[in-house]
Write an enzyme that holds these catalytic residues in place. Structure first.
Site, PDB file in Angstrom:
ATOM      1  N   ASP A 162       0.827  -0.949  -0.060  1.00 21.20           N
ATOM      2  CA  ASP A 162       0.338  -0.294   0.007  1.00 21.20           C
ATOM      3  C   ASP A 162       0.948   1.776   0.031  1.00 21.20           C
ATOM      4  O   ASP A 162       0.652   2.392   0.785  1.00 21.20           O
ATOM      5  CB  ASP A 162      -1.307  -0.120   1.444  1.00 21.20           C
ATOM      6  CG  ASP A 162      -2.016   1.203   1.457  1.00 21.20           C
ATOM      7  OD1 ASP A 162      -2.518   1.513   0.398  1.00 21.20           O
ATOM      8  OD2 ASP A 162      -1.987   1.160   2.470  1.00 21.20           O
ATOM      9  N   GLU A 419       2.550  -8.344   7.309  1.00 20.97           N
ATOM     10  CA  GLU A 419       1.606  -8.610   7.233  1.00 20.97           C
ATOM     11  C   GLU A 419       2.153 -10.065   6.346  1.00 20.97           C
ATOM     12  O   GLU A 419       1.636 -10.292   5.583  1.00 20.97           O
ATOM     13  CB  GLU A 419       1.337  -8.146   6.211  1.00 20.97           C
ATOM     14  CG  GLU A 419       0.389  -6.832   7.394  1.00 20.97           C
ATOM     15  CD  GLU A 419      -0.783  -5.745   7.511  1.00 20.97           C
ATOM     16  OE1 GLU A 419      -1.400  -6.613   6.143  1.00 20.97           O
ATOM     17  OE2 GLU A 419      -1.374  -5.293   8.302  1.00 20.97           O
ATOM     18  N   TYR A 473      -6.567  -2.838  12.936  1.00 23.14           N
ATOM     19  CA  TYR A 473      -7.323  -1.588  12.554  1.00 23.14           C
ATOM     20  C   TYR A 473      -9.001  -1.874  12.879  1.00 23.14           C
ATOM     21  O   TYR A 473      -9.907  -1.678  11.606  1.00 23.14           O
ATOM     22  CB  TYR A 473      -7.584  -1.793  10.553  1.00 23.14           C
ATOM     23  CG  TYR A 473      -6.113  -1.063  10.515  1.00 23.14           C
ATOM     24  CD1 TYR A 473      -6.215   0.006  10.369  1.00 23.14           C
ATOM     25  CD2 TYR A 473      -4.780  -2.316  10.470  1.00 23.14           C
ATOM     26  CE1 TYR A 473      -5.049   0.511  10.646  1.00 23.14           C
ATOM     27  CE2 TYR A 473      -3.616  -1.459   9.586  1.00 23.14           C
ATOM     28  CZ  TYR A 473      -3.484  -0.839   9.928  1.00 23.14           C
ATOM     29  OH  TYR A 473      -2.163   0.156   9.147  1.00 23.14           O
ATOM     30  N   GLU A 509       0.594  -1.478  13.923  1.00 27.95           N
ATOM     31  CA  GLU A 509       0.003  -0.375  13.470  1.00 27.95           C
ATOM     32  C   GLU A 509      -1.629   0.096  14.479  1.00 27.95           C
ATOM     33  O   GLU A 509      -1.856  -1.643  14.502  1.00 27.95           O
ATOM     34  CB  GLU A 509      -0.481  -1.341  12.052  1.00 27.95           C
ATOM     35  CG  GLU A 509       0.687  -0.689  11.002  1.00 27.95           C
ATOM     36  CD  GLU A 509       0.787  -1.224   9.420  1.00 27.95           C
ATOM     37  OE1 GLU A 509      -0.235  -1.562   9.268  1.00 27.95           O
ATOM     38  OE2 GLU A 509       1.781  -1.593   8.900  1.00 27.95           O
TER      39      GLU A 509
HETATM   40  C1  GCB Z   1      -1.346  -2.195   6.844  1.00 32.21           C
HETATM   41  C2  GCB Z   1      -0.185  -2.227   6.084  1.00 32.21           C
HETATM   42  C3  GCB Z   1      -0.128  -0.884   5.397  1.00 32.21           C
HETATM   43  C4  GCB Z   1      -1.213  -0.213   4.839  1.00 32.21           C
HETATM   44  C5  GCB Z   1      -2.322  -0.071   6.012  1.00 32.21           C
HETATM   45  C6  GCB Z   1      -3.668   0.347   5.411  1.00 32.21           C
HETATM   46  O1  GCB Z   1      -1.873  -3.479   7.027  1.00 32.21           O
HETATM   47  O2  GCB Z   1       0.253  -2.288   6.851  1.00 32.21           O
HETATM   48  O3  GCB Z   1       0.861  -0.951   4.356  1.00 32.21           O
HETATM   49  O4  GCB Z   1      -0.749   0.843   4.469  1.00 32.21           O
HETATM   50  O5  GCB Z   1      -2.843  -1.234   6.626  1.00 32.21           O
HETATM   51  O6  GCB Z   1      -3.474   2.138   5.941  1.00 32.21           O
HETATM   52  O7  GCB Z   1      -4.368  -0.126   4.867  1.00 32.21           O
END
Ligand code: GCB
Length: 602
Positions: A162, A419, A473, A509
């Site tokens: 990403d 990941e 997330y 994250e």
């Molecule tokens: C993740 C990735 C990261 C992305 C992020 C997102 O899990 O590790 O590279 O930018 O999510 O914002 O979706």
């Protein structure tokens, strides 16, 4: 692999500046065509990714090779020395030519390569340097990607990470000279005997000797920050005691200057020397704690990117210093080099500033299930698609990362992947040899960043790692906007890892896309209020789980990604905008880290 240095035995000239530039549209078959003079009037700055410099999408989205070219003069005074060129990075494959001769080829877009000119160019002479750079990603590269040929014949690159596939010479290029016999490498590790308050610096020196020269001896001198020599030792390897050492601490870095000397055995004169800034500190994972200097350390900070407007991934000293100032303003004590090794200057600066770094390879996107989930199709097993060549590239990436960064005090842990499909059959077979290699190369703890779908029940590899790094997330990709569910699910998730492994956990994250300036009294997704509230929620949960020893928000700043329908001019999870203006959530972090002192070393 030692970064070039300038001192009385070593010369160093920057080749940064404007280079001639050409997008290569055809496939060349011989070295002559590769090295023909660039005919276009285009010039491009080095260091910088080329993609956003020009205005046409053909250049921005070009898939394949480009050519960088310039004249290089080796100073006449370098006669009698050996001279080299070093590219700090060519993303992702680099090929270097001197005049019409191919002199180097390197795969891996975030680690340096060097090549020697001594036999090819006379000191005082000028030659043409061409660096061809390809940005193609395949299932045999790290990071991986896929190329399709479109109906109109153009190549289309897709990839599973990403961030925008910025390409070119994004870091510096150097011309440098070494004496005929020189120090080729030096490895420094430090330890402390806490009972006696005795520090030690262990060293191992590799040399490259001039066959016609005399024999050589090694010597090491340790100087304090005032330049006073405080200890020394003879030989190519050994250990030096430093009584009552001044420790390298997060937020209070102290760097000894370890001067490695190569001496002639016949008259003991110095032939070469090299300075290594060395912080004395210890790292240990004990139970569910991460000990830095024998005291529990709590990571606060970010997953970052090398990303800024116009220059893309181009290293920029002004951005670097400003980013560290912003991290300091918030009270952040660490960051992860997500998702690739950063410019070495960044690590040097982190050493100096006392910022703790989790150093990551470019192994991001080894997970075919990520996009399939988003678009609703069933992906094939990841580890059946990638092959031995992928793993060989991954191994090279680990070796080159450690070779380059092993002496940095700021680096406290290696992250060997972001990941990966760690829950799919074949993950263990893929990772086991890589874990072994990493451990053989360096004593630091190791980790990888785990994706939410590889839950504590499904993940197949976490037992092999020292620290559990989790990317989550809840409230964003899962149950978007539902704070209550987010809190329950996050807590259950963390508790399940704590219970199963009893290892330290860092949330590497967490966050939410946020449009700066979008406000909402009802706290709806994408607003500044939502991002701030979500972070608060995560922090509440972290404080309830003993094994959590760190929090790194995704992301430090907004950054560019490939063009996808769910990315509006890039990823907006930054606490700062791309031009480094704070969103409201910055105050949440400042309050927790700087004012309340979470993560402070006491
Ligand atoms: C993740 C990735 C990261 C992305 C992020 C997102 O899990 O590790 O590279 O930018 O999510 O914002 O979706």
């Amino acid at each position: 692999m030692l970064k070039p240095q300038q001192n009385e035995f070593r010369e160093l000239l920057s080749l940064d500046g404007l280079w001639h530039f050409e997008v290569v549209n055809e496939t060349y078959h011989d070295d002559i065509s590769w090295t023909q003079r660039v005919s276009s009037k285009r010039q491009v700055p080095v260091p910088a990714s080329y993609n956003d410099i020009f205005l046409d999408t053909d250049t921005r989205d070009h898939v394949g090779w480009v050519k960088y070219q310039r004249r290089v003069r080796v100073p006449a005074s370098w006669a009698g020395k050996r001279y080299f060129i070093r590219c700090d990075a060519a993303t992702h494959t680099g090929r270097a030519y001197i005049n019409e001769k191919l002199v180097a080829e390197h795969e891996g877009g975030y680690t340096p390569f060097d090549f020697e000119l001594t036999e090819l160019v006379n000191a005082g002479g000028e030659s043409q340097l061409t660096v061809a750079v390809s940005n193609e990603l395949t299932f045999e590269t790290i990071p991986p990607g896929k190329i399709d040929i479109l109906e109109d014949g153009r190549k289309k690159q897709t990839y599973l990470h990403d961030f925008f596939n910025y390409s070119g010479l994004a870091r510096s290029v150097w011309l440098y000279a070494l004496p005929k016999s020189y120090i080729a490498d030096a490895t420094i590790t430090t330890a402390v005997d806490w009972n006696q308050n005795l520090g030690s610096i262990k060293y191992q020196i590799e040399t490259c000797s001039d066959p016609s020269g005399s024999g050589t001896d090694g010597r090491v001198i340790v100087k304090d920050e005032d330049g006073n020599a405080i200890a020394e030792a003879e030989g190519f390897h050994g250990s030096i005691d430093i009584p009552n050492p001044h420790l390298w601490q997060p937020g209070a870095a102290y760097l000894y200057d370890v001067v490695v000397e190569l001496r002639s055995s016949s008259d003991n004169s110095v032939i070469d020397h090299y300075h290594i800034s060395t912080g004395i500190r210890t790292i240990e994972v004990r139970g569910a704690q991460f000990l830095l200097n024998n005291r529990p350390f709590y990571f606060t900070g970010f997953g970052k990117h090398e990303d800024s407007p116009i220059r893309g991934k181009g290293h920029d000293t002004a951005y670097m210093v400003h980013d560290f100032e912003l991290m300091n303003w918030l009270g952040a004590n660490s960051f992860r080099t997500s998702h690739y090794p950063y410019a070495e200057e960044v690590l040097e600066y982190a050493d100096r500033q006392g910022i703790v770094v989790i150093d990551e390879t470019a192994a991001v996107g080894l997970n075919l299930g990520v996009t399939s989930g988003r678009f609703g199709y069933k992906a094939p097993n990841t580890w059946e698609q990638y092959n031995e060549k992928t793993r060989a590239a991954h191994e090279r990436g680990i070796r080159e990362l450690i070779a380059r960064d092993k002496n940095h005090a700021c680096v406290v842990m290696w992250s060997i992947a972001n990941e990966p499909a760690s829950h799919e059959e074949g993950a263990r077979e893929y990772f086991e040899p890589l874990v072994d290699i990493t451990r053989k190369l360096d004593p630091r703890p190791i980790c990888f960043a785990n994706i939410g779908m590889a839950t504590s029940e499904k993940d197949l590899i976490s037992d092999m790692f020292d620290v559990l790094c989790l990317n989550r997330y809840y409230g964003w990709y899962e149950n978007c906007g539902d704070m209550r569910l987010a809190e329950t699910h996050l807590q259950a998730d963390l508790m399940s890892w704590q219970k199963k492994y009893g290892k330290p956990i860092i949330m590497t994250e967490y966050g939410a896309d946020t449009i700066a300036g979008l406000h909402s009294a009802g706290v709806t997704p994408w607003s500044e209020e939502f991002q701030a509230k979500l972070l608060d929620l995560y922090h509440r949960v972290f404080d309830r789980v003993d094994a959590v020893i760190g929090e790194q928000v995704w992301n430090f700043a907004d950054f560019q990604t490939s063009l996808l329908v769910f990315r509006v001019d890039g990823n907006k999870k930054g606490i700062f905008t791309r031009d480094r203006r704070p969103k409201a959530a910055a105050q949440v972090l400042r309050q927790r880290w700087r004012v309340q002192g979470k993560g402070e070393v006491v």
